[in-house]
Design an enzyme around this catalytic site. Structure first.
Site, PDB file in Angstrom:
ATOM      1  N   ASP A 291      31.906  35.214  38.751  1.00 25.42           N
ATOM      2  CA  ASP A 291      31.556  36.515  39.340  1.00 25.42           C
ATOM      3  C   ASP A 291      30.146  36.842  38.861  1.00 25.42           C
ATOM      4  OD1 ASP A 291      34.193  36.630  40.239  1.00 25.42           O
ATOM      5  OD2 ASP A 291      34.865  37.844  38.543  1.00 25.42           O
TER       6      ASP A 291
ATOM      7  N   ASP B 295      46.252  38.851  45.559  1.00 25.85           N
ATOM      8  CA  ASP B 295      46.322  39.405  44.207  1.00 25.85           C
ATOM      9  C   ASP B 295      47.777  39.745  43.891  1.00 25.85           C
ATOM     10  OD1 ASP B 295      43.626  39.194  43.989  1.00 25.85           O
ATOM     11  OD2 ASP B 295      43.204  41.326  44.296  1.00 25.85           O
TER      12      ASP B 295
END
Lengths: 251, 195
Positions: free
Chosen positions: A130, A11
């Site tokens: 997701d 990330d």
């Protein structure tokens, strides 16, 4: 036979990797290029860099970072986070990304997948999904899991494939962060219903979890973040054990 | 000087980056004189074979490449264009390698495109000097060159055994992407560059 892939996920915010790391011999925390080089040296098969920036200024920082990553590492890498248009994808391709992943914007505008795939090929487009299980139905969420949509995981994955996605990266929000293992039955079903590769994400806590999703779960690749960043599992050890269990991996 | 043939054949940034990592100076060019004056020539290629061949033809480069007597490396679609014929778009290639390029048939154990790391074997010739059979390299393709007398490395996808690399006189080709194949790929590029 194509090897099962191990993919560390990094990330990135404002040009730096956000989560801390604990590599042997590498103390410089947060340098996205150095971390990528180190993972590559350890035997990672691919890397995913997710831009979790909020602002436009930070996005241009990320684009410059992608150029440096492309120059520095010699394995394929995917970039994702906030890609909302063909122009975004073009900019990242020009910066040297091998693949891009689309998520929320593709749910809102599915033609985004077709637009990018028809321009640059399916191999360039990863559809990240997701989802979480609510009353027995796997519901697709967006914006990092914060918004529930009416879409259902399996039908959306099929639609993404039909629109030209080259891979599906499914993260179970119910498993993500738990370190209790991947959502194996769901990966198994995705693999049986799709022709394109499936990348498993969310829940890795042990070597056994990764072995399970690559065998029982029929996933083509396993993605993880914290277990790699914190040095809990080192990639050479992981791959050696997967090989010992009869799983084809690149050593 | 190494010349990368610049003919609108998709993203060639990764090839440029790989040469930079190896400290190799290069120029991008579609100019006949520049290509003919080069020490080595790389023909990259990503995307559709018929479009790539049309672009190469439009720039007048097909006879130029065919006539080169220095080391030439075709990568992925670049290698496919150096074959006799490509099924993708039903187009004739440059005709250096003695084989045709066909589409993979998808199977449960052989998804198409063939994408990811796969092992190569039966390694032959200078590109693979110092490499062991069974080394893994990175592939992304839906079409393959079959086995022929020019095969310099093989790879298996499902039931199909195909040419991972081809070689004929001064011409070399890799179906895989050496620029994305880690240390193994860097070795192939170094061998080609004579480093």
């Amino acid at each position: 036979m194509v090897a099962k892939r191990i993919i560390p996920c990094l990330d990135v915010k404002d040009g730096a990797v956000v989560k801390g790391i604990n590599f042997e011999g590498l103390r410089e925390v947060g340098d996205a290029v150095k971390m990528g080089v180190e993972y590559s040296r350890q035997g990672a098969d691919e890397l995913v860099y997710l831009d979790i920036s909020a602002s436009r200024e930070e996005r241009s920082t990320f684009t410059r970072l992608v150029e440096q990553i492309a120059l520095g590492i010699d394995i394929p890498f995917t970039v994702g986070g906030g890609i909302g248009s063909l122009e975004d994808a073009s900019r990242l391709l020009d910066s040297g990304a091998d693949k891009i992943s689309v998520n929320s914007a593709a749910v809102a505008h599915p033609e985004l997948i077709s637009d990018i795939a028809s321009r640059y090929g399916s191999q360039f487009v990863v559809c990240a999904i997701d989802a979480k299980c609510i009353d027995g139905v796997w519901r697709v969420t967006t914006h990092g899991g914060s918004r529930l949509t009416d879409r259902e995981l399996f039908s959306w994955a099929r639609e993404a494939q039909e629109r030209g996605a080259g891979e599906i990266l499914f993260t179970s929000m119910d498993h993500d962060g738990t370190r209790n293992g991947y959502a194996c039955p769901q990966y198994r079903r995705l693999a049986s219903e799709l022709d394109i590769p499936v990348i498993a994400s969310g829940g890795a806590g042990s070597i056994g979890d990764i072995a399970e999703v690559l065998t029982e779960g029929c996933a083509d690749a396993a993605l993880a973040a914290s277990i790699f960043h914190y040095g809990q599992i080192r990639i050479p050890v992981l791959k050696g054990e997967l090989l010992r269990r009869g799983i084809t991996v690149r050593i | 000087m190494t010349v990368i043939v610049d003919y609108d054949a998709g993203n060639i940034r990764s090839v440029e980056n790989a040469l930079s990592r190896l400290g190799c100076e290069y120029v991008l060019s579609a100019d006949k004189a520049v290509i003919e004056a080069a020490d080595r020539v790389i023909l990259p290629g990503v995307g559709n074979a018929a479009e790539a061949m049309a672009s190469l033809s439009a720039k007048g480069l097909v006879p130029v490449i065919r006539g080169l007597r220095k080391p030439v490396l075709g990568i992925c679609v670049g290698m496919q264009l150096m074959c006799r014929h490509c099924e993708e778009g039903d187009v004739d290639g440059i005709g250096i390698f003695d084989c045709d390029v066909r589409k993979f048939t998808a199977a449960p154990d052989a998804k198409v495109p063939h994408m990811g790391w796969n092992a190569i074997g039966n390694l032959d010739g200078k590109l693979f000097k110092g490499m062991n059979g069974g080394s893994y390299v990175y592939f992304v393709h839906s079409y393959y060159a079959g086995l022929c007398s020019d095969t310099a490395a093989t790879c298996r996808h499902g039931n199909t055994l195909f040419s991972a690399s081809l070689r004929y006189e001064n011409f070399y080709g890799t179906q895989f992407h050496p620029e994305k194949s880690g240390e193994a790929g860097a070795l192939v590029l170094k061998n080609f560059l004579g480093r």
